[in-house]
Design an enzyme around this catalytic site. Sequence first.
Site, PDB file in Angstrom:
ATOM      1  N   SER A 187       0.963  -1.050  -0.101  1.00  8.70           N
ATOM      2  CA  SER A 187       0.074  -0.028  -0.178  1.00  8.70           C
ATOM      3  C   SER A 187       1.067   1.234  -0.008  1.00  8.70           C
ATOM      4  CB  SER A 187      -0.962  -0.192   1.259  1.00  8.70           C
ATOM      5  OG  SER A 187      -1.915   0.944   1.261  1.00  8.70           O
ATOM      6  N   HIS A 189      -7.703  -5.625   0.249  1.00  9.01           N
ATOM      7  CA  HIS A 189      -6.334  -4.700   0.664  1.00  9.01           C
ATOM      8  C   HIS A 189      -5.505  -5.231   1.925  1.00  9.01           C
ATOM      9  CE1 HIS A 189      -4.039  -1.272   0.124  1.00  9.01           C
ATOM     10  NE2 HIS A 189      -4.190  -0.842   1.283  1.00  9.01           N
TER      11      HIS A 189
END
Length: 437
Positions: free
Chosen positions: A208, A413
Amino acid sequence: MDKAVVFKLFTIYIIFIAIIPNSSIFVESHGVGDENVRHSQAVTFISNEITKAVGFPKQNLIQNLKELFKNENEDMYLNIQQLIRKYGYSAERHVVKTQDGYILTMYRIPGNSSTVFLMHGLCSSADDMVTPGPKSSIAYLLANQGYDVWLGNARGNKHCRKHEAISPKVPEFWNYSFDEIGRYDLPAMIDYVLNLTGRTQLKYVGHSQGTTSFFVMCSERPEYNEKISLMVALSPIAWMSHLKSPLIRLMSSLNPFLINTLELLGVYEFAPHNAIFKGVVNSFCGDEELAVKYCANFVFYLCGYDKKQLNVSNLPVFFAHLPGGSSTKQLLHYGQEIVSGKFQKFDYGQKKNKEVYGTKMPPEYPVGKITAPVALFYCEEDWLANVTDVEILKSELHNVVEYYKVPFESFNHLDFIWALDVKTLIVDKMLQLFERY
Ligand SMILES: *[C@@H]1O[C@H](CO)[C@@H](O)[C@H](O)[C@H]1NC(C)=O
Ligand SMILES: *[C@@H]1O[C@H](CO)[C@@H](O)[C@H](O)[C@H]1NC(C)=O
Ligand SMILES: *[C@@H]1O[C@H](CO)[C@@H](O)[C@H](O)[C@H]1NC(C)=O
Ligand SMILES: *[C@@H]1O[C@H](CO)[C@@H](O)[C@H](O)[C@H]1NC(C)=O
Ligand SMILES: *[C@@H]1O[C@H](CO)[C@@H](O)[C@H](O)[C@H]1NC(C)=O
């Protein structure tokens, strides 16, 4: 209630509880039953309204959390080095200073094979690479193969609240985003690691924001490309206009409003790790029935949620080590990327941009200068790194050596670092690539 109103309320509330320094009702009220109850009721009300308004999926997992918290897990209270040692690895701590004066702490699980540098995401820290435990932490799985594993930390997170000249109590300390993390923190840490290990290159694994800051580093300071033998981007984030997370979309649309509010209050730290963090953990993620729900849910509202890959029993450990801490400017910068549809520097508004950059619009990052080999790991359901955005990134990079879609339908995610099957779905693929680069 109108969706927009609910969201606005919620955002104000989050600002109130998460960022206002030392004023937080948590800190003083922790241990004082009444305040906590009132607080929980407020959270419950607002969260219910949001759930109604946007029709979030019903999340059954939260009902069982209370039970889980009854069985205290020692790992909640161990720090990162204690955790690493508990599971039979040796742990080292290293300190490095950036060019602009921030003092960063890195951790290392030494090994004899080549060096791998792991970089965490937003509001997080190196802890994330080990909190999933011995069977599914990327750090341990790599250490098992003999790799020399380094865990980086970005300025402002709980391991890096220090600067040679300024205190975290002053706003200037928090005047950074992933831009500075990429331009100063990563280079400082990478130079230190290479110097200490006597190597010329390392493998970089980012999750990320750990990918965003990497792309900033290699485009703004292209001399760092040659120090990277391979970059593995887990859920790569650069272009963001297709992001799904409803809460984040909302927050970014409120960007000007947030900036004003924050400037008014003179607040620049988001989700601090100190006293407020303790309050959040204890009253949000501790053993209070109502509170527990929203600790988990808040993160899932932001990042999406994959029940199949989540080790529910381990949630107390994950949350005891969160949040890592970050600046409000980081969130604002991401919010701007969502709205602008560009991967560019922080937008101060035309007048100030002219002062800072010499142009009315913030310059875009020259991603074309990235020459290090990059492996992009993505998934279909990612609420933050949408496939369409990852495609844009891929088309801008010149040296994509692997474009790997995680073969698990509901993967999301946080699964890139938290998933139960992180070994078979992520690390095995990574190890194959490490053989070649
Ligand atoms: C590295 O190699 C040395 C010498 O061969 C050995 O003593 C040591 O245990 C190894 N360390 C690790 C972490 O494998
Ligand atoms: C933050 O940094 C920018 C750019 O370096 C500078 O123009 C601005 O004045 C700084 N703001 C604060 C509050 O230090
Ligand atoms: C590199 O390491 C040596 C000792 O191992 C140290 O003396 C030197 O200052 C280091 N250089 C940098 C740039 O960190
Ligand atoms: C899930 O979490 C529990 C509690 O921390 C832990 O004992 C267990 O080993 C974890 N399972 C896996 C597969 O990592
Ligand atoms: C990705 O973006 C496309 C186009 O905006 C959208 O249809 C899709 O739902 C998004 N997927 C996710 C998982 O966010």
